[in-house]
Design an enzyme around this catalytic site. Structure first.
Site, short mmCIF file in Angstrom:
data_model
loop_
_atom_site.label_atom_id
_atom_site.label_comp_id
_atom_site.label_asym_id
_atom_site.label_seq_id
_atom_site.Cartn_x
_atom_site.Cartn_y
_atom_site.Cartn_z
N SER A 1 79.53 -16.88 68.48
CA SER A 1 79.54 -15.43 68.24
C SER A 1 78.56 -15.15 67.10
O SER A 1 77.47 -15.74 67.07
CB SER A 1 80.96 -14.97 67.92
OG SER A 1 81.01 -13.58 67.73
N ARG B 1 65.92 -21.04 80.26
CA ARG B 1 65.11 -20.47 81.35
C ARG B 1 63.71 -21.07 81.41
O ARG B 1 63.25 -21.52 82.45
CB ARG B 1 65.00 -18.94 81.19
CG ARG B 1 66.21 -18.18 81.67
CD ARG B 1 66.07 -16.72 81.32
NE ARG B 1 65.80 -16.57 79.88
CZ ARG B 1 65.43 -15.45 79.29
NH1 ARG B 1 65.25 -14.35 80.01
NH2 ARG B 1 65.23 -15.38 78.01
N ASP C 1 68.68 -19.45 84.66
CA ASP C 1 69.09 -18.25 83.92
C ASP C 1 70.61 -18.16 84.04
O ASP C 1 71.13 -17.96 85.13
CB ASP C 1 68.41 -17.01 84.53
CG ASP C 1 68.80 -15.73 83.80
OD1 ASP C 1 69.70 -15.76 82.94
OD2 ASP C 1 68.19 -14.68 84.10
N LYS D 1 79.43 -9.69 71.24
CA LYS D 1 79.92 -10.84 70.48
C LYS D 1 81.42 -10.73 70.18
O LYS D 1 82.11 -11.74 70.04
CB LYS D 1 79.12 -10.99 69.18
CG LYS D 1 77.66 -11.43 69.41
CD LYS D 1 77.58 -12.83 70.01
CE LYS D 1 76.18 -13.41 69.96
NZ LYS D 1 76.10 -14.76 70.54
N TYR E 1 74.89 -5.41 70.46
CA TYR E 1 75.08 -6.83 70.15
C TYR E 1 76.51 -7.14 69.67
O TYR E 1 77.17 -8.06 70.18
CB TYR E 1 74.06 -7.22 69.08
CG TYR E 1 74.09 -8.65 68.63
CD1 TYR E 1 73.69 -9.67 69.48
CD2 TYR E 1 74.49 -8.98 67.33
CE1 TYR E 1 73.70 -10.99 69.05
CE2 TYR E 1 74.49 -10.28 66.90
CZ TYR E 1 74.10 -11.29 67.75
OH TYR E 1 74.11 -12.59 67.32
N SER F 1 66.86 -25.00 74.28
CA SER F 1 65.44 -25.26 74.07
C SER F 1 64.92 -24.72 72.75
O SER F 1 63.79 -25.00 72.37
CB SER F 1 64.61 -24.68 75.23
OG SER F 1 64.63 -23.28 75.20
N SER F 2 65.74 -23.94 72.06
CA SER F 2 65.27 -23.45 70.75
C SER F 2 66.45 -23.06 69.87
O SER F 2 67.60 -23.04 70.30
CB SER F 2 64.33 -22.25 70.93
OG SER F 2 65.07 -21.08 71.22
N GLY F 3 66.13 -22.77 68.63
CA GLY F 3 67.11 -22.24 67.67
C GLY F 3 68.32 -23.13 67.45
O GLY F 3 68.21 -24.36 67.38
#
Ligand SMILES: *[C@@H]1O[C@H](CO)[C@@H](O)[C@H](O)[C@H]1NC(C)=O
Length: 279
Positions: A189, A80, A110, A207, A203, A57-59
């Protein structure tokens, strides 16, 4: 006379030798032919294929969905937030090449916690748009701060979304892909998944985990004509990146800025290009 017998001794049946050489040659050609899909798979056509994108839904996820639709794919996006999903669906649909044949489906779930919910969502997507040909795991989250400033629960959160989320979605598609002997799986990643970076203790670890998973799974599924690709993008101009900026230490910014800021549609194009023709 003597020489003739000597020759006969070394090459008892001349036509037999030719036959053996021919058999070896034909065997070699067949072997190369059989091994070639293992060395370099044939490119997957996205036209008419079902591409499922988590975090769609984004990015980067939304950009991947747009690019897949442009290439004629049927697309399912999973995320989500229902509101954002519906908005993204509308935007993605604008890029469809053939409005009669193509479809964009969105499912709110989710992916990070409950595997059975993810399984159900994938099942629903496969009933509507057919078996998933390509899974692109874009759902992810990031958090940058000094180790002692990161809440311990955040370490779990990073693993749950970035690592377990990918495991759940991949697990939900793998059996059908193996059965059909057709599939591509993309793991997203990060540059911080190749080298540990200041501020990314939580983070980076999540990854890095993806790479170990990808290498092990690739070894298992190669005989089933399933190919994994893992991408390590630098900073990309997405809503997630903007959120990450809030807590990011100055040191982290200075290091990661040296790689520049990439646009999601550029990253998406590269991701799909590599997934279509890996190696
Ligand atoms: C895509 O697939 C459809 C039907 O499966 C076909 O009619 C169409 O010509 C294809 N388009 C391209 C560009 O290959």
């Amino acid at each position: 006379m003597t020489r003739f017998y000597a020759t006969m001794q070394f090459f008892p049946i001349e036509s037999g030798a030719v036959m053996i050489a021919l058999a070896v040659f034909v065997g070699f050609v067949i072997m190369i032919f059989m091994l070639s899909p293992l060395i370099s798979p044939r490119p997957m056509k996205l036209n008419g294929s079902h591409v499922l994108v988590t975090g769609g839904s984004s990015g980067i996820g939304k950009a991947v969905a747009v690019e897949a639709v442009k290439q004629g794919a049927l697309v399912t996006i999973i995320a989500r937030n229902e509101q954002r999903l519906l908005q993204a669906k509308k935007e993605i649909e604008q890029h469809m090449r053939d409005k009669d044949r193509q479809k964009v489906l969105c499912i709110s779930v989710d992916i990070s916690k409950d595997f059975s919910a993810v399984e159900k969502a994938v099942q629903q997507a496969q009933e509507k748009l057919g078996p998933v040909d390509m899974l692109v795991n874009c759902a992810g989250t990031s958090f940058a701060s000094r180790f002692e400033d990161i809440p311990v629960d955040e370490f779990k959160q990073q693993m749950e979304v970035n690592y377990y989320g990918t495991i759940h979605a991949t697990r939900a598609v793998i059996s059908t892909m193996k059965y059909r002997r057709r599939g591509r799986i993309v793991l997203v990643s990060s540059q911080a998944g190749q080298i540990g970076l200041y501020g990314f203790t939580a983070y980076s670890a999540s990854k890095f985990a993806l790479r170990g998973f990808a290498e092990a799974l690739q070894m298992e599924v190669k005989p089933y004509n399933i190919y994994l690709t893992i991408t390590f993008p630098p900073d990309t101009d997405t809503p997630g990146f903007q959120t990450e900026q809030t807590f990011k230490p100055k040191e982290t910014k200075l290091i990661s800025e040296t790689a520049g800021l990439y646009q999601p549609d550029y990253v998406a194009k590269r991701i799909l290009q590599d997934a279509i023709q890996p190696g």
